[in-house]
Motif scaffolding. Structure first.
Motif, PDB file in Angstrom:
ATOM      1  N   SER A   1       3.476  -4.327  -6.696  1.00 42.82           N
ATOM      2  CA  SER A   1       2.587  -5.238  -7.409  1.00 42.82           C
ATOM      3  C   SER A   1       1.125  -4.978  -7.099  1.00 42.82           C
ATOM      4  O   SER A   1       0.259  -5.106  -7.977  1.00 42.82           O
ATOM      5  CB  SER A   1       2.946  -6.694  -7.066  1.00 42.82           C
ATOM      6  OG  SER A   1       4.202  -7.037  -7.625  1.00 42.82           O
ATOM      7  N   VAL A   2       0.804  -4.621  -5.847  1.00 40.95           N
ATOM      8  CA  VAL A   2      -0.570  -4.287  -5.492  1.00 40.95           C
ATOM      9  C   VAL A   2      -1.049  -3.092  -6.323  1.00 40.95           C
ATOM     10  O   VAL A   2      -2.163  -3.083  -6.868  1.00 40.95           O
ATOM     11  CB  VAL A   2      -0.690  -3.984  -3.983  1.00 40.95           C
ATOM     12  CG1 VAL A   2      -2.073  -3.404  -3.662  1.00 40.95           C
ATOM     13  CG2 VAL A   2      -0.455  -5.257  -3.167  1.00 40.95           C
ATOM     14  N   ASN A   3      -0.204  -2.074  -6.455  1.00 41.66           N
ATOM     15  CA  ASN A   3      -0.543  -0.902  -7.254  1.00 41.66           C
ATOM     16  C   ASN A   3      -0.728  -1.264  -8.724  1.00 41.66           C
ATOM     17  O   ASN A   3      -1.678  -0.821  -9.378  1.00 41.66           O
ATOM     18  CB  ASN A   3       0.556   0.152  -7.115  1.00 41.66           C
ATOM     19  CG  ASN A   3       0.381   1.322  -8.063  1.00 41.66           C
ATOM     20  OD1 ASN A   3      -0.532   2.120  -7.936  1.00 41.66           O
ATOM     21  ND2 ASN A   3       1.266   1.406  -9.054  1.00 41.66           N
ATOM     22  N   ALA A   4       0.182  -2.065  -9.256  1.00 48.51           N
ATOM     23  CA  ALA A   4       0.093  -2.446 -10.670  1.00 48.51           C
ATOM     24  C   ALA A   4      -1.214  -3.170 -10.960  1.00 48.51           C
ATOM     25  O   ALA A   4      -1.892  -2.880 -11.962  1.00 48.51           O
ATOM     26  CB  ALA A   4       1.289  -3.319 -11.048  1.00 48.51           C
ATOM     27  N   HIS A   5      -1.587  -4.097 -10.109  1.00 48.53           N
ATOM     28  CA  HIS A   5      -2.819  -4.852 -10.349  1.00 48.53           C
ATOM     29  C   HIS A   5      -4.067  -4.000 -10.126  1.00 48.53           C
ATOM     30  O   HIS A   5      -5.080  -4.193 -10.811  1.00 48.53           O
ATOM     31  CB  HIS A   5      -2.842  -6.104  -9.478  1.00 48.53           C
ATOM     32  CG  HIS A   5      -2.067  -7.243 -10.071  1.00 48.53           C
ATOM     33  ND1 HIS A   5      -2.626  -8.146 -10.934  1.00 48.53           N
ATOM     34  CD2 HIS A   5      -0.764  -7.585  -9.948  1.00 48.53           C
ATOM     35  CE1 HIS A   5      -1.703  -9.031 -11.313  1.00 48.53           C
ATOM     36  NE2 HIS A   5      -0.559  -8.710 -10.734  1.00 48.53           N
ATOM     37  N   ALA A   6      -4.014  -3.060  -9.181  1.00 40.92           N
ATOM     38  CA  ALA A   6      -5.150  -2.158  -8.980  1.00 40.92           C
ATOM     39  C   ALA A   6      -5.400  -1.336 -10.241  1.00 40.92           C
ATOM     40  O   ALA A   6      -6.558  -1.111 -10.640  1.00 40.92           O
ATOM     41  CB  ALA A   6      -4.887  -1.245  -7.797  1.00 40.92           C
ATOM     42  N   ASN A   7      -4.326  -0.893 -10.893  1.00 39.41           N
ATOM     43  CA  ASN A   7      -4.459  -0.124 -12.129  1.00 39.41           C
ATOM     44  C   ASN A   7      -4.792  -1.015 -13.318  1.00 39.41           C
ATOM     45  O   ASN A   7      -5.587  -0.645 -14.186  1.00 39.41           O
ATOM     46  CB  ASN A   7      -3.187   0.663 -12.392  1.00 39.41           C
ATOM     47  CG  ASN A   7      -2.951   1.756 -11.364  1.00 39.41           C
ATOM     48  OD1 ASN A   7      -3.887   2.240 -10.748  1.00 39.41           O
ATOM     49  ND2 ASN A   7      -1.701   2.139 -11.172  1.00 39.41           N
ATOM     50  N   GLY A   8      -4.174  -2.188 -13.375  1.00 37.17           N
ATOM     51  CA  GLY A   8      -4.449  -3.111 -14.470  1.00 37.17           C
ATOM     52  C   GLY A   8      -5.888  -3.583 -14.488  1.00 37.17           C
ATOM     53  O   GLY A   8      -6.454  -3.857 -15.558  1.00 37.17           O
ATOM     54  N   ALA A   9      -6.500  -3.668 -13.317  1.00 37.95           N
ATOM     55  CA  ALA A   9      -7.895  -4.110 -13.233  1.00 37.95           C
ATOM     56  C   ALA A   9      -8.838  -3.161 -13.972  1.00 37.95           C
ATOM     57  O   ALA A   9      -9.936  -3.549 -14.375  1.00 37.95           O
ATOM     58  CB  ALA A   9      -8.313  -4.219 -11.766  1.00 37.95           C
ATOM     59  N   LEU A  10      -8.407  -1.919 -14.188  1.00 33.78           N
ATOM     60  CA  LEU A  10      -9.221  -0.906 -14.854  1.00 33.78           C
ATOM     61  C   LEU A  10      -8.881  -0.758 -16.336  1.00 33.78           C
ATOM     62  O   LEU A  10      -9.531   0.019 -17.042  1.00 33.78           O
ATOM     63  CB  LEU A  10      -9.030   0.449 -14.158  1.00 33.78           C
ATOM     64  CG  LEU A  10      -9.335   0.487 -12.658  1.00 33.78           C
ATOM     65  CD1 LEU A  10      -8.929   1.844 -12.081  1.00 33.78           C
ATOM     66  CD2 LEU A  10     -10.804   0.208 -12.393  1.00 33.78           C
TER      67      LEU A  10
END
Length: 385
Positions: free
Chosen positions: A167-176
């Motif tokens: 989930s941390v990875n998904a949100h880091a990418n989604g933020a962009l």
């Protein structure tokens, strides 16, 4: 069989589109794909949708969307396989072109999931489960995923916080990603403290449903090379099923349909898991991310969660996943999700993914899942030089 490539892709942002109908969402994605491909007319339109009849009161989407998109008389129909509908529609479009039944096919996935809330939405979502033996007894997808996660944690001695990296990875990418529903980053350590939906599944462990539409245009690779500078080839396409009800499976912790679909796609493409540069997983729940990595050959049984921590699933890791946020941060537009995955991989392979770009990606895998692994569709997409 003819070689097939994508020549146009389009999408609208996933979110709560209160002022847009199914047909309007679909039109936005279709027009974007047509403009991208420089193609207006197609031989067929295939619509992916999971719950239009339940949540929007609208079936018969093929004729509706073809008419609204200004494509009168064209062959058009809807396909449904729960939240794997987008992957199935892409496969049907691929087969139509590969077989010679059509030269150019438009695949559009569309869903309106936020117009209904609470019990009404939960009841609709439960229709992806076994109506007689699961839904009739109060089961929901989140509840069944929770049972699966509990068993995995028990069998392999894994704690809830060890799923956090997905989930941390998904949100880091989604933020962009300007098309993502949630562009907030998830702080390490917050995952296990989130409000519980169905223990141990919590708010940060589950992908939110959203409204959205995405589209791709498929044609023969021969035509594609003349039409656009950067076509994306469909090198492998396969689909498989497992039991609908979780309790009927011989092995609860092995996604057999994913294993079969991915294996067939690898064989068709002539590649191995290690050849894949990136993967878009169906991360509706993090337990499914771990199990997909295991079933698709990227991790040993019981060690899918380790891949997220040890080797890295970030954009510069050994296997980047959820590169635009996945279902978790981009949002889960149900039947449209598999088409969004294809669009996102195409952008990566074209090297036009902007801040979300994976360095030097040449081969991508899209895994689309219906229900809790009852249907799986795998596509291997390749950059065409």
């Amino acid at each position: 069989m003819r070689d097939v490539s994508m020549v146009g892709v389009g999408q609208v942002p996933v979110g709560e589109h209160w002022d847009m109908s199914l047909r309007q969402l679909a039109l936005g994605a279709i027009q974007a794909a047509q403009a991208d491909a420089g193609i207006e007319q197609v031989d067929a339109v295939i619509v992916a949708n999971a719950l239009g009849g339940n949540l929007s009161g609208q079936n018969h989407l093929g004729a509706l969307i073809a008419e609204y998109a200004g494509l009168p008389g064209v062959e058009a129909y809807r396909v449904e396989a729960a939240d794997a509908s987008g992957g199935v529609a892409l496969r049907q479009g691929y087969l139509a072109v590969a077989s010679g039944a059509a030269d150019t096919v438009l695949v559009v996935g569309v869903e309106k999931a936020t117009d209904r809330t609470g019990t009404e939405r939960d009841t609709s979502l439960a229709t992806v489960l076994d109506a007689d033996f699961e839904a009739a007894r109060g089961a929901t997808p989140a509840g069944v995923a929770a049972l699966l996660m509990q068993r995995y944690m028990y069998e392999y001695g894994v704690t809830l916080d060890q799923f956090e990296a997905f989930s941390v990875n998904a949100h880091a990418n989604g933020a962009l990603n300007p098309f993502a529903m949630y562009r907030n980053k998830l702080r390490p350590g917050a995952f296990a403290k989130a409000p519980v939906l169905a223990a141990p599944v919590n708010l940060f462990d589950s992908a939110p449903e959203g409204d959205g539409a995405a589209a791709v245009i498929l044609t023969t690779t021969e035509r594609a090379l003349d039409a656009v500078p950067r076509p994306v080839r469909v090198r492998g396409s396969a689909m498989a099923t497992d039991t609908l009800a979780l309790h009927n499976r011989a092995d609860l912790l092995f996604l057999r349909a994913v294993n079969l679909a991915a294996g067939r796609a690898y064989e068709q493409a002539g590649v191995r898991p290690g050849d894949v540069d990136m993967a878009e997983l169906h991360d509706s729940y993090t337990i499914l991310s771990a199990l997909q990595l295991e079933a698709a050959g990227f991790a040993a049984r019981g060690e899918g969660w380790k891949r997220a921590q040890e080797d890295g699933i970030g954009r510069e890791g050994s296997l980047p996943v959820s590169t635009f946020g996945g279902l978790k941060a981009r949002g889960n537009p149900l039947g449209a999700t598999g088409v969004y995955q294809a669009v996102e991989i195409a952008l990566q392979l074209r090297r036009v993914a902007g801040d979300n770009q994976v360095p030097n990606a040449r081969l991508g895998l899209a895994l689309s899942i219906g229900g809790i692994g009852s249907t799986a569709v795998a596509h291997i997409l390749e950059r065409v030089e």
